[in-house]
Enzyme design. Sequence first.
Site, PDB file in Angstrom:
ATOM      1  N   ASN A 139       2.669  25.930  41.871  1.00  0.00           N
ATOM      2  CA  ASN A 139       1.254  25.889  42.028  1.00  0.00           C
ATOM      3  C   ASN A 139       0.818  25.358  43.783  1.00  0.00           C
ATOM      4  O   ASN A 139       1.228  24.241  43.829  1.00  0.00           O
ATOM      5  CB  ASN A 139       0.501  25.169  41.043  1.00  0.00           C
ATOM      6  CG  ASN A 139      -1.066  25.106  41.282  1.00  0.00           C
ATOM      7  OD1 ASN A 139      -1.529  25.010  42.309  1.00  0.00           O
ATOM      8  ND2 ASN A 139      -1.575  24.978  40.320  1.00  0.00           N
ATOM      9  N   ASP A 173       2.489  17.197  34.255  1.00  0.00           N
ATOM     10  CA  ASP A 173       1.967  17.923  33.101  1.00  0.00           C
ATOM     11  C   ASP A 173       0.662  17.613  32.971  1.00  0.00           C
ATOM     12  O   ASP A 173       0.398  16.271  33.103  1.00  0.00           O
ATOM     13  CB  ASP A 173       2.825  18.016  31.913  1.00  0.00           C
ATOM     14  CG  ASP A 173       2.533  19.242  31.086  1.00  0.00           C
ATOM     15  OD1 ASP A 173       2.050  20.417  31.505  1.00  0.00           O
ATOM     16  OD2 ASP A 173       2.422  19.196  29.665  1.00  0.00           O
TER      17      ASP A 173
HETATM   18  P1  IMP Z   1      -0.725  22.393  33.947  1.00  0.00           P
HETATM   19  O1  IMP Z   1      -0.407  20.788  34.042  1.00  0.00           O
HETATM   20  O2  IMP Z   1      -1.058  22.963  35.447  1.00  0.00           O
HETATM   21  O3  IMP Z   1       0.203  23.053  32.886  1.00  0.00           O
HETATM   22  O4  IMP Z   1      -2.321  22.273  33.191  1.00  0.00           O
HETATM   23  C1  IMP Z   1      -2.467  22.723  31.843  1.00  0.00           C
HETATM   24  C2  IMP Z   1      -3.859  23.220  31.792  1.00  0.00           C
HETATM   25  O5  IMP Z   1      -4.416  21.879  31.717  1.00  0.00           O
HETATM   26  C3  IMP Z   1      -4.715  24.036  32.823  1.00  0.00           C
HETATM   27  O6  IMP Z   1      -4.220  25.453  32.701  1.00  0.00           O
HETATM   28  C4  IMP Z   1      -6.006  23.767  32.575  1.00  0.00           C
HETATM   29  O7  IMP Z   1      -6.537  24.427  31.312  1.00  0.00           O
HETATM   30  C5  IMP Z   1      -5.837  22.255  32.101  1.00  0.00           C
HETATM   31  N1  IMP Z   1      -6.049  21.374  33.561  1.00  0.00           N
HETATM   32  C6  IMP Z   1      -5.338  20.529  33.969  1.00  0.00           C
HETATM   33  N2  IMP Z   1      -5.871  19.896  35.034  1.00  0.00           N
HETATM   34  C7  IMP Z   1      -6.903  20.379  35.174  1.00  0.00           C
HETATM   35  C8  IMP Z   1      -8.132  20.003  36.327  1.00  0.00           C
HETATM   36  O8  IMP Z   1      -7.979  19.509  37.107  1.00  0.00           O
HETATM   37  N3  IMP Z   1      -9.194  20.904  35.859  1.00  0.00           N
HETATM   38  C9  IMP Z   1      -9.190  21.807  34.899  1.00  0.00           C
HETATM   39  N4  IMP Z   1      -8.351  22.337  33.902  1.00  0.00           N
HETATM   40  C10 IMP Z   1      -7.292  21.274  34.208  1.00  0.00           C
END
Ligand code: IMP
Length: 214
Positions: free
Chosen positions: A9, A69
């Site tokens: 990302n 995560d």
């Molecule tokens: P990951 O850590 O990128 O796998 O995030 C998992 C999910 O958590 C994302 O797809 C969002 O749905 C939610 N999420 C995590 N961080 C944020 C944030 O800063 N804003 C909004 N949603 C978040």
Amino acid sequence: MKLLIASRNPHKLAEIRAIFNLPGMEIVGAHEIGGLPEVLEDGRTFQANAVKKAVSLAMLTKLWTLADDSGLEVDALNGEPGVYSARFAGEPANHTANNVKLLSLLEQQENRAARFICVVALSSPGGRAQIVEGICPGRIIRETCGEQGFGYDPIFVPDRHEQTFAQMDAALKNQISHRARALKLALQTWGELLGQASADWPARRPKLRDTREA
Ligand code: IMP
């Protein structure tokens, strides 16, 4: 030294590069090293997923590796969506559908308390990992508001603020977010260790808790 970030990302990489701005530190994203697998996030906790990502890629590449995560916990839903935040409304992951589902589940609820959580794991090249956590408490509003950011940003207002994450300037969100808090703590906790690792590893093996069974 090289620090691998177990993420493709670009927003996360930019945030980590800005915070982990240590002399002699070269930050590389998972997409910059060919042939790395996508690590399946199948843990039941943020901790398990972050450790799995960091340890898997560290052991494959023999590089110090940082992984995170994150997700949203809602009190009235007993902590859901939690680790299932990305796919709360089903596959494929869809932010709009996730927000619609969450707002409808909370329609009759007065208790709007929620928090974003971010767990950051650091793994040594040999697969020993440590974690730190960042939390951003807030509340879920009743309708989406704002266009910026991603995920649950349009329905989340952090404590001591009136705007949703999606209405806020990105710079402000990046100062107070769960990820920023976890990354700043990661730098405080591991900055010295990583500086030493570049010079002395493995001769001065730092003491890391082995969390491979987490
Ligand atoms: P990951 O850590 O990128 O796998 O995030 C998992 C999910 O958590 C994302 O797809 C969002 O749905 C939610 N999420 C995590 N961080 C944020 C944030 O800063 N804003 C909004 N949603 C978040």
